[in-house]
Design an enzyme around this catalytic site. Structure first.
Site, mmCIF file in Angstrom:
data_model
loop_
_atom_site.group_PDB
_atom_site.id
_atom_site.type_symbol
_atom_site.label_atom_id
_atom_site.label_comp_id
_atom_site.label_asym_id
_atom_site.label_seq_id
_atom_site.Cartn_x
_atom_site.Cartn_y
_atom_site.Cartn_z
ATOM 1 N N GLN A 221 -8.362 0.994 2.081
ATOM 2 C CA GLN A 221 -7.504 1.364 3.188
ATOM 3 C C GLN A 221 -8.159 1.414 4.700
ATOM 4 O O GLN A 221 -8.445 2.494 4.889
ATOM 5 C CB GLN A 221 -6.565 2.659 2.553
ATOM 6 C CG GLN A 221 -5.982 2.780 1.082
ATOM 7 C CD GLN A 221 -4.819 1.841 0.918
ATOM 8 O OE1 GLN A 221 -4.074 1.618 1.959
ATOM 9 N NE2 GLN A 221 -4.812 1.125 -0.199
ATOM 10 N N ALA A 262 4.386 5.886 3.645
ATOM 11 C CA ALA A 262 3.317 5.123 2.900
ATOM 12 C C ALA A 262 2.730 4.092 3.830
ATOM 13 O O ALA A 262 3.167 3.576 4.841
ATOM 14 C CB ALA A 262 3.715 4.916 1.494
ATOM 15 N N HIS A 263 1.478 3.566 3.144
ATOM 16 C CA HIS A 263 0.828 2.459 3.810
ATOM 17 C C HIS A 263 1.770 1.238 4.031
ATOM 18 O O HIS A 263 2.434 0.723 3.266
ATOM 19 C CB HIS A 263 -0.403 2.206 3.247
ATOM 20 C CG HIS A 263 -0.401 1.690 1.780
ATOM 21 N ND1 HIS A 263 -1.574 1.526 0.961
ATOM 22 C CD2 HIS A 263 0.718 1.561 1.039
ATOM 23 C CE1 HIS A 263 -1.173 0.995 -0.314
ATOM 24 N NE2 HIS A 263 0.163 1.008 0.005
ATOM 25 N N ASN A 264 1.540 0.571 5.158
ATOM 26 C CA ASN A 264 1.858 -0.605 5.508
ATOM 27 C C ASN A 264 3.437 -0.641 5.990
ATOM 28 O O ASN A 264 4.104 -1.757 6.109
ATOM 29 C CB ASN A 264 1.903 -1.800 4.429
ATOM 30 C CG ASN A 264 0.338 -1.897 4.149
ATOM 31 O OD1 ASN A 264 -0.721 -1.885 4.792
ATOM 32 N ND2 ASN A 264 0.062 -2.287 2.791
#
Length: 380
Positions: A221, A262-264
């Site tokens: 990440q 969350a990511h992205n």
């Protein structure tokens, strides 16, 4: 995200253990070898020596950067990319990017490359105080207990409250306010007039794991978070960094307390995200989207402009623009209201069904008895 740690294309290929090939001559040819395989050629010294200034996902990569594709059938992701080279597991015929570095494991290769361009990511928090390489505008108010990492840049008029931690390489625009115990992990970027309330965490490790030998192993990440101008984030909310590129919060968006992004994720402009909203990885929202309290979004879905989602709804699919959705799974308001109207009648309908079932049973028994009597008369 550009870097000063530039590498030539050949140096990148050597770093990741891949083969740099030029497929420019293969644009109109499905095959160009006797065995039917597409054959790239070694690029010229001039091309091999071209300096790459950074690595980013297809949508974010600039004209002097390299990008990634993990499967050839994902070539559509490269259609609008500005990258001049791509790391791939095999020749990507449909790619407009003709300089390709072929590797066995694209994600492992890209992780190694991104780590080169952003080496300080592991040094997320400063030890204490203000790092001597940080640039803090003299008009800022910084509490003595705040920690500011290497190469951080903070614009004029900012307020940094007690217990704030700002990781290496972060950039903070003018007139931002970071309330007590806010944490920014490395390379996060805040625009102007951003307010982060107490306990908010921006840029933590995304929730990504892969199963290896029966154990959940964290995946890379290595991205960051971009928060645009005039965004406000409530207390104890969390925004995870992208896998390789940015998790982005659009201009003017307001985020309530205890929201998880969350990511992205790519959150549009002027969204309203109410308390306890949870947005799974790689979701996209348009502009002027409203998510009421405790709404949950499944990963990899897109909400168009003007969508409103009612409290506690569970969104499982893409949503059309300027519509109101309710329920779980989320459905258009009119449909959901009809469902809810029927649900309220379910106890009465159950009782009626029981009465009808009993009545049918009695009628069935009577018919059987009548049929038996008729059979007996015929036999007599």
């Amino acid at each position: 995200m550009a870097s000063s740690n530039g590498l030539s294309l050949q140096e990148i290929a050597d770093l990741v253990g891949g083969q740099l090939l030029d497929f420019s001559d293969c644009i109109n040819d499905e095959t160009n070898s006797s065995d039917g395989a597409v054959q790239g050629k070694s690029p010229s010294v001039e091309i091999s020596s071209t300096i790459c200034t950074g690595a980013a996902p297809p949508a974010e990569a600039g004209p002097q950067q390299i990008t990634l594709i993990d499967q050839a059938n994902h070539a559509g992701q490269l259609a609008d990319s500005q990258a001049f080279a791509v790391i791939a597991p095999e020749y990507v015929a449909a790619s407009p990017i003709r300089l390709q570095i072929l590797v066995d494991d694209p994600h492992a290769a890209f992780t190694k490359l991104v780590s080169h361009y952003r080496p300080a990511l592991g040094e997320t928090m400063p030890v204490s105080g203000i790092d001597p390489t940080a640039k803090v505008d003299p008009t800022c108010q910084v509490h003595p207990s705040a920690n500011i990492g290497a190469n951080v840049e903070i614009g004029p008029g900012c307020t940094i409250a007690p217990g704030v931690n700002i990781g290496a390489g972060c950039q903070i625009g003018a007139d931002c306010t970071l309330h007590p115990n806010v944490t920014l992990y490395a390379y996060c970027q805040l625009g102007e007039r951003v307010t982060l309330h107490a306990g908010t965490v921006v840029g933590a490790h995304g929730f990504g794991y892969k199963m290896v030998d029966g154990r959940h192993i964290p995946t890379a990440q290595l991205g960051y978070v971009v928060i645009e101008n005039d965004v406000e984030v409530g207390a104890s909310s969390t925004i995870d960094r992208g896998t390789y590129g940015a998790t982005r919060i659009g201009e003017g968006t307001k985020i309530d307390n205890q929201v998880m992004i969350a990511h992205n994720c790519q959150i549009g402009r002027h969204n309203l995200l109410c308390s306890q909203v949870g947005i799974a990885g790689s979701c996209t929202t348009g502009d002027y989207v409203v998510l009421a309290g405790q709404v949950g979004l499944k990963d990899h879905i897109a909400l168009a402009d003007g969508v409103i989602v009612g409290a506690q709804a569970g969104v499982m699919d893409d949503l059309a623009p300027n519509q109101v959705y309710l329920g779980s799974p989320a459905t258009p308001q009119r449909d959901q209201m009809q469902i809810m109207a029927v649900q309220r009648k379910l106890p009465e309908m159950r009782r009626e069904l029981k009465r009808l079932t009993q009545r049918i049973g009695r009628l069935s028994e009577a018919l059987e008895e009548q049929s038996a009597d008729i059979d007996q008369r015929k036999a007599a």
